[in-house]
Design an enzyme around this catalytic site. Structure first.
Site, short mmCIF file in Angstrom:
data_model
loop_
_atom_site.label_atom_id
_atom_site.label_comp_id
_atom_site.label_asym_id
_atom_site.label_seq_id
_atom_site.Cartn_x
_atom_site.Cartn_y
_atom_site.Cartn_z
N HIS A 107 0.85 -1.20 0.00
CA HIS A 107 0.00 0.00 0.00
C HIS A 107 0.88 1.24 0.00
O HIS A 107 2.09 1.18 0.22
CB HIS A 107 -0.91 0.02 1.23
CG HIS A 107 -0.16 0.18 2.52
ND1 HIS A 107 0.55 -0.83 3.11
CD2 HIS A 107 0.01 1.27 3.32
CE1 HIS A 107 1.12 -0.40 4.22
NE2 HIS A 107 0.82 0.88 4.38
N HIS A 266 4.76 0.14 0.12
CA HIS A 266 5.55 -0.61 1.09
C HIS A 266 4.70 -1.71 1.72
O HIS A 266 3.47 -1.71 1.60
CB HIS A 266 6.15 0.32 2.16
CG HIS A 266 5.14 1.14 2.87
ND1 HIS A 266 4.57 2.27 2.32
CD2 HIS A 266 4.56 1.00 4.09
CE1 HIS A 266 3.71 2.79 3.17
NE2 HIS A 266 3.67 2.03 4.24
N ARG A 281 5.76 6.46 14.20
CA ARG A 281 5.49 6.82 12.81
C ARG A 281 4.86 8.20 12.72
O ARG A 281 3.94 8.51 13.47
CB ARG A 281 4.53 5.79 12.23
CG ARG A 281 4.09 5.97 10.79
CD ARG A 281 3.01 4.91 10.58
NE ARG A 281 2.62 4.70 9.22
CZ ARG A 281 1.57 5.29 8.64
NH1 ARG A 281 0.86 6.18 9.30
NH2 ARG A 281 1.23 4.99 7.41
C1 SIN Z 1 3.34 1.26 7.64
O1 SIN Z 1 2.70 0.70 6.78
O2 SIN Z 1 3.36 2.47 7.74
C2 SIN Z 1 4.14 0.44 8.63
C3 SIN Z 1 5.37 -0.12 8.03
C4 SIN Z 1 6.16 -0.95 9.01
O3 SIN Z 1 5.78 -1.06 10.17
O4 SIN Z 1 7.18 -1.50 8.60
#
Ligand code: SIN
Length: 290
Positions: A107, A266, A281
């Site tokens: 996504h 990702h 994040r």
């Molecule tokens: C995300 O999709 O923002 C999380 C990615 C991750 O935890 O590696």
């Protein structure tokens, strides 16, 4: 970018981690205020490599937020609760016993918003001994690899992106609020739009390059039924993350990744059932895709 441009920076060094995207950046301490000249090079490195990684960064929620704010306004996630003292910072924890992880499907972030995320910063507070890597895919390459016929067919087509699984019907997105274990979910504020149509092919506002804009949030194509749309969506989605377009990042405590959501997807790998992974994040607001 090609190999000859790798060390074109003055204040930092970039070491590519795959042939298609991603570079590890050294020479920068992000826990301290970053000079404008260094910041300009970090921005250039992001545009060159699409996702950049920094190791051994001693960040707090406050320093992470301050660094992210240098790139723009912060985008608040409508479905996930922020940290009590830092509502713009999400703590993404997965603990033993949690079945699903946040981001466990290909996504690009906040695609359901009218102005989806420009970029995301993710900092590793605690990582499993092995596992919990994140994969990234270069969506410029995904677009360029399509046939001329397919490029003509999807030019001008818009995908309807849905953030809320309940409204989305058949979803391949793992962003399922009810089952995210240790990640605290919330109902989105009433005035926040979480369904939006965006072009399947978008032009990057800074590089001018076209990329495929697809991901787990795309549920159907505008003016078509879900049944009509699904075969094309599934084809494009599977095409978009083929191995030659990807890189894989192995986290260590203190690693920070910064990716450009306008030209990448990702995938957070869920392969550490008995261990804990905790990430912080922050997402930077972008502009309306065109
Ligand atoms: C995300 O999709 O923002 C999380 C990615 C991750 O935890 O590696």
């Amino acid at each position: 970018m090609d190999g000859s441009q790798v060390n074109r920076y003055r204040y930092l060094q970039a070491q590519r981690i795959s042939g298609s995207l991603g570079a590890e950046i050294t020479g920068v301490d992000l826990s301290r205020p970053v000079d404008d000249a260094v910041l300009a090079e970090i921005r250039a490195a992001l545009l060159d490599h699409l996702v950049i990684f920094f190791r051994d960064q001693d960040m707090t929620p406050a320093t992470l937020l301050a660094f992210a704010r240098r790139f723009g306004e912060i985008h608040r996630h409508p479905f996930i609760a922020g940290m009590p003292d830092y509502p713009e910072v999400l703590e993404l924890a997965k603990k033993p016993g949690d079945k699903r992880n946040f981001g466990g499907d290909w996504h690009t972030d906040q695609m359901f918003a009218p102005e989806p995320a420009l970029g995301t910063m993710l900092w590793a507070k605690q990582v499993p001994e092995a596992g919990g890597d994140t994969m990234f895919a270069n969506q410029y390459l995904a677009y360029e690899a399509l046939s001329d016929g397919m490029k003509r067919m999807i030019a001008g087509v818009r995908g309807v992106c849905v953030g809320d699984k309940k409204k989305g019907g058949v979803s391949r997105m793992a962003n399922n609020a009810a089952t995210l274990g240790s990640v605290k979910t919330v109902e989105p504020p009433k005035d926040v739009q979480t369904t939006t149509a965006h072009p399947l092919v978008r032009t990057h506002p800074e590089t001018g390059r076209k990329s495929l804009y697809i991901g787990g949030h795309v549920h159907w194509l505008e003016d078509m039924t879900e049944e009509e749309s699904q075969p094309l969506i599934q084809y494009l989605h599977q095409h978009s993350y083929q191995p030659a377009f990807t890189c894989r990042f192995r986290w260590r405590k203190g690693s920070l990744a910064f990716w450009d959501n306008r030209c990448t997807q990702h995938f957070a790998i869920n392969d550490y059932p008995a261990e804990t992974r905790v990430m912080h994040r922050v997402t930077i607001r972008g502009d309306r895709p065109f």
